[in-house]
Design an enzyme around this catalytic site. Structure first.
Site, PDB file in Angstrom:
ATOM      1  N   GLY A 244      44.163  45.164  50.738  1.00  0.00           N
ATOM      2  CA  GLY A 244      43.132  46.189  50.618  1.00  0.00           C
ATOM      3  C   GLY A 244      43.602  47.562  50.208  1.00  0.00           C
ATOM      4  O   GLY A 244      42.765  48.450  49.981  1.00  0.00           O
ATOM      5  N   ARG A 284      46.244  43.694  44.970  1.00  0.00           N
ATOM      6  CA  ARG A 284      46.057  44.715  43.944  1.00  0.00           C
ATOM      7  C   ARG A 284      47.255  45.675  43.834  1.00  0.00           C
ATOM      8  O   ARG A 284      47.706  45.994  42.738  1.00  0.00           O
ATOM      9  CB  ARG A 284      44.799  45.524  44.299  1.00  0.00           C
ATOM     10  CG  ARG A 284      44.340  46.502  43.246  1.00  0.00           C
ATOM     11  CD  ARG A 284      43.204  47.367  43.807  1.00  0.00           C
ATOM     12  NE  ARG A 284      42.193  46.581  44.459  1.00  0.00           N
ATOM     13  CZ  ARG A 284      41.098  46.105  43.866  1.00  0.00           C
ATOM     14  NH1 ARG A 284      40.880  46.379  42.605  1.00  0.00           N
ATOM     15  NH2 ARG A 284      40.209  45.391  44.543  1.00  0.00           N
ATOM     16  N   CYS A 352      27.213  38.678  25.015  1.00  0.00           N
ATOM     17  CA  CYS A 352      25.784  38.916  24.819  1.00  0.00           C
ATOM     18  C   CYS A 352      25.142  39.475  26.085  1.00  0.00           C
ATOM     19  O   CYS A 352      24.270  38.836  26.692  1.00  0.00           O
ATOM     20  CB  CYS A 352      25.105  37.623  24.388  1.00  0.00           C
ATOM     21  SG  CYS A 352      25.842  36.960  22.903  1.00  0.00           S
ATOM     22  N   GLU A 353      25.603  40.609  26.513  1.00  0.00           N
ATOM     23  CA  GLU A 353      25.092  41.291  27.704  1.00  0.00           C
ATOM     24  C   GLU A 353      25.207  42.781  27.449  1.00  0.00           C
ATOM     25  O   GLU A 353      26.302  43.256  27.088  1.00  0.00           O
ATOM     26  CB  GLU A 353      25.981  40.999  28.930  1.00  0.00           C
ATOM     27  CG  GLU A 353      25.931  39.625  29.496  1.00  0.00           C
ATOM     28  CD  GLU A 353      24.670  39.358  30.284  1.00  0.00           C
ATOM     29  OE1 GLU A 353      24.173  40.282  30.946  1.00  0.00           O
ATOM     30  OE2 GLU A 353      24.181  38.220  30.216  1.00  0.00           O
TER      31      GLU A 353
HETATM   32  C1  LIG Z   1      42.068  37.780  53.116  1.00  0.00           C
HETATM   33  C2  LIG Z   1      42.517  38.660  52.013  1.00  0.00           C
HETATM   34  N1  LIG Z   1      43.783  39.097  52.022  1.00  0.00           N
HETATM   35  C3  LIG Z   1      44.251  39.906  51.029  1.00  0.00           C
HETATM   36  C4  LIG Z   1      43.423  40.294  49.986  1.00  0.00           C
HETATM   37  C5  LIG Z   1      44.004  41.167  48.913  1.00  0.00           C
HETATM   38  O1  LIG Z   1      43.362  42.389  48.839  1.00  0.00           O
HETATM   39  P1  LIG Z   1      43.874  43.497  47.810  1.00  0.00           P
HETATM   40  O2  LIG Z   1      44.039  42.846  46.492  1.00  0.00           O
HETATM   41  O3  LIG Z   1      42.789  44.510  47.826  1.00  0.00           O
HETATM   42  O4  LIG Z   1      45.178  44.019  48.342  1.00  0.00           O
HETATM   43  C6  LIG Z   1      42.096  39.870  49.952  1.00  0.00           C
HETATM   44  C7  LIG Z   1      41.200  40.308  48.861  1.00  0.00           C
HETATM   45  O5  LIG Z   1      40.069  39.995  48.749  1.00  0.00           O
HETATM   46  C8  LIG Z   1      41.624  39.027  50.996  1.00  0.00           C
HETATM   47  O6  LIG Z   1      40.372  38.577  50.998  1.00  0.00           O
END
Ligand SMILES: Cc1ncc(COP(=O)(O)O)c(C=O)c1O
Length: 426
Positions: A244, A284, A352-353
């Site tokens: 996250g 991410r 096509c959007e």
């Molecule tokens: C259970 C779980 N762990 C880790 C992640 C990775 O999150 P991020 O890519 O935001 O670090 C997610 C993303 O949806 C997730 O659902």
């Protein structure tokens, strides 16, 4: 460092500019576009490796890469080589990771609706951890173990009911969520009691993932506070704070680094007297900034006094984030990295959007022309992995670059790929 108008914090670690042209990992990106075609994902391999090492140094053994952010066999292997575990959330992610040669005990099996078949696959392979997400799943594991499958080590995914400041679709830790066991409803307590008493699983810890694109490190501390009583009451050995951590996508944004994030989580654990092993699952923050996407401009439409539309050869099929979350990106021309970006345009895809937008409000050099290669940075996460074949558009190739060499890790789809699963009617 600023490379022309684009700050380095929006580009892979290993970029350079020669004669105003962009190189990544020592390779000229326009040359890569010529060799591999566009759209093209270019990943700076050393950037990816550096982020993995940073995560292992910050959290220690057990920290897992969330493969949903970007997965291919080459990526699975790289992550494992750099000492991370891998979070897989479906049978498909499990299959790709195993097929890349990652040992099963490095895998953490996630998912809010794991089927019996997926769970069987995970238990038979011998995954390191299963993260429980529902009472139905607990029943499925009990049935599988009764049927001879090995007893898995499990974490219980708790839903701490925390409202984080991110897009509604990126929140996962609020009470009204399909993920995990709610703390306020008492489900969390019940799930832990059941898992602790079950002979079909070994309860080792708890887990929470409160959402994505979180910039306030304190939000993770709140989650730790909510998990603390469960960890202490059951003397659990592990806690995973999920993923996250946010990343900057456009100029002016800034996000905590992986070490800063880990420090704030560890500090919260100290505050709440938690001595359990702390792990995390960044996705991410490992891959987003490590890649750029190249497109070719196909048409330019000037609509008098309203807008200029620059259409490129990809779009929502290689990056659905603008459509899903209204996400913003920068854009620039890798042939003229230092050029002033004085023209306001909307970069759109070929689907096509009307919503098929790549960059809604892009600033680009005034001499942008049909045939130009356009680059959008910070496209390493949730672009390729969320891509589709909408309009039967071929999914792009992926190359890894390092020390002046490029290697193709995912080939571009062919038209034959599009009909491979069709059953021809005679
Ligand atoms: C259970 C779980 N762990 C880790 C992640 C990775 O999150 P991020 O890519 O935001 O670090 C997610 C993303 O949806 C997730 O659902």
């Amino acid at each position: 460092m600023t490379l022309g108008p684009i700050p380095h914090y929006l580009l892979p670690d290993n970029v350079s500019v020669e004669e105003d042209r962009l190189s990544v990992g020592g390779v000229d990106v326009i040359d890569l576009a010529e060799e591999y075609g566009t759209p093209l994902f270019i990943y700076d391999e050393d950037h990816l490796r550096a982020r993995c090492r940073e995560a292992v140094a910050a959290f220690g053994d057990g920290v897992a890469y969330a493969t949903k952010a970007f997965l291919s066999q080459a990526m699975a292997r790289l992550v494992w080589e750099e000492g991370m575990h891998l979070d897989v959330a479906t049978g498909g992610e499990l299959h790709v990771s195993l097929s890349a040669g990652v040992p099963a005990d490095r895998l953490v099996m996630h998912g809010n609706n794991k089927s019996s078949a997926e769970l069987r696959m995970a238990l038979e392979a011998g995954v390191g951890r299963v993260v429980l997400d529902s009472f139905d799943e607990i029943g499925r594991i009990e049935a599988l173990v009764a049927d001879g499958c090995r007893v898995p080590k499990v974490l219980v995914r708790l839903n701490p009911g925390i409202d984080v400041h991110t897009h509604e679709y990126l929140q996962t830790g609020i009470a009204d969520s399909k993920f995990g066991f709610g703390i306020s409803s008492g489900d969390a307590h019940r799930a832990i009691e059941i898992a602790a008493a079950s002979r079909a699983m070994e309860l080792v810890g708890v887990h929470a993932h409160i959402g994505s694109q979180i910039f306030v490190a304190g939000s993770f501390g709140k989650a730790i506070g909510a998990l603390a009583p469960f960890i202490k009451n059951h003397a659990l050995a592990e806690v995973s704070i999920g993923g996250g951590l946010g990343v900057a996508y456009v100029t002016g944004e800034s996000a905590p680094s992986i070490p800063e994030w880990a420090d704030s989580v560890k500090e919260a654990c100290l505050t709440h007297g938690i001595t359990a092993r702390i792990t995390a699952e960044p996705g991410r923050s490992i891959v987003a900034r490590g890649a750029i996407t190249l497109y070719t401009v196909g048409t330019i439409k000037e609509i008098d006094s309203i807008r200029t539309y620059v259409a490129v050869d990809g779009g929502m099929s290689d990056n659905p984030r603008p459509v899903l979350y209204g996400s913003g990106y920068e854009a620039f021309l890798p042939r003229a990295v230092g050029a002033e970006r004085s023209k306001q345009v909307r970069i759109v895809g070929k689907h096509c959007e009307s919503g098929d937008v790549v960059v809604s409000e892009a600033s680009v050099p005034a001499d942008i022309a049909v045939g130009d290669i356009v680059c959008t940075p910070v496209t390493g996460a949730y672009g390729h992995s969320m891509g589709s074949n909408y309009n039967m558009v071929l999914r792009p190739a992926v190359v890894f670059v390092s020390s002046g060499q490029a290697r193709l890790v995912v080939r571009r789809e062919s038209y034959d790929d599009l009909t491979r699963r069709d059953v021809t009617v005679a």
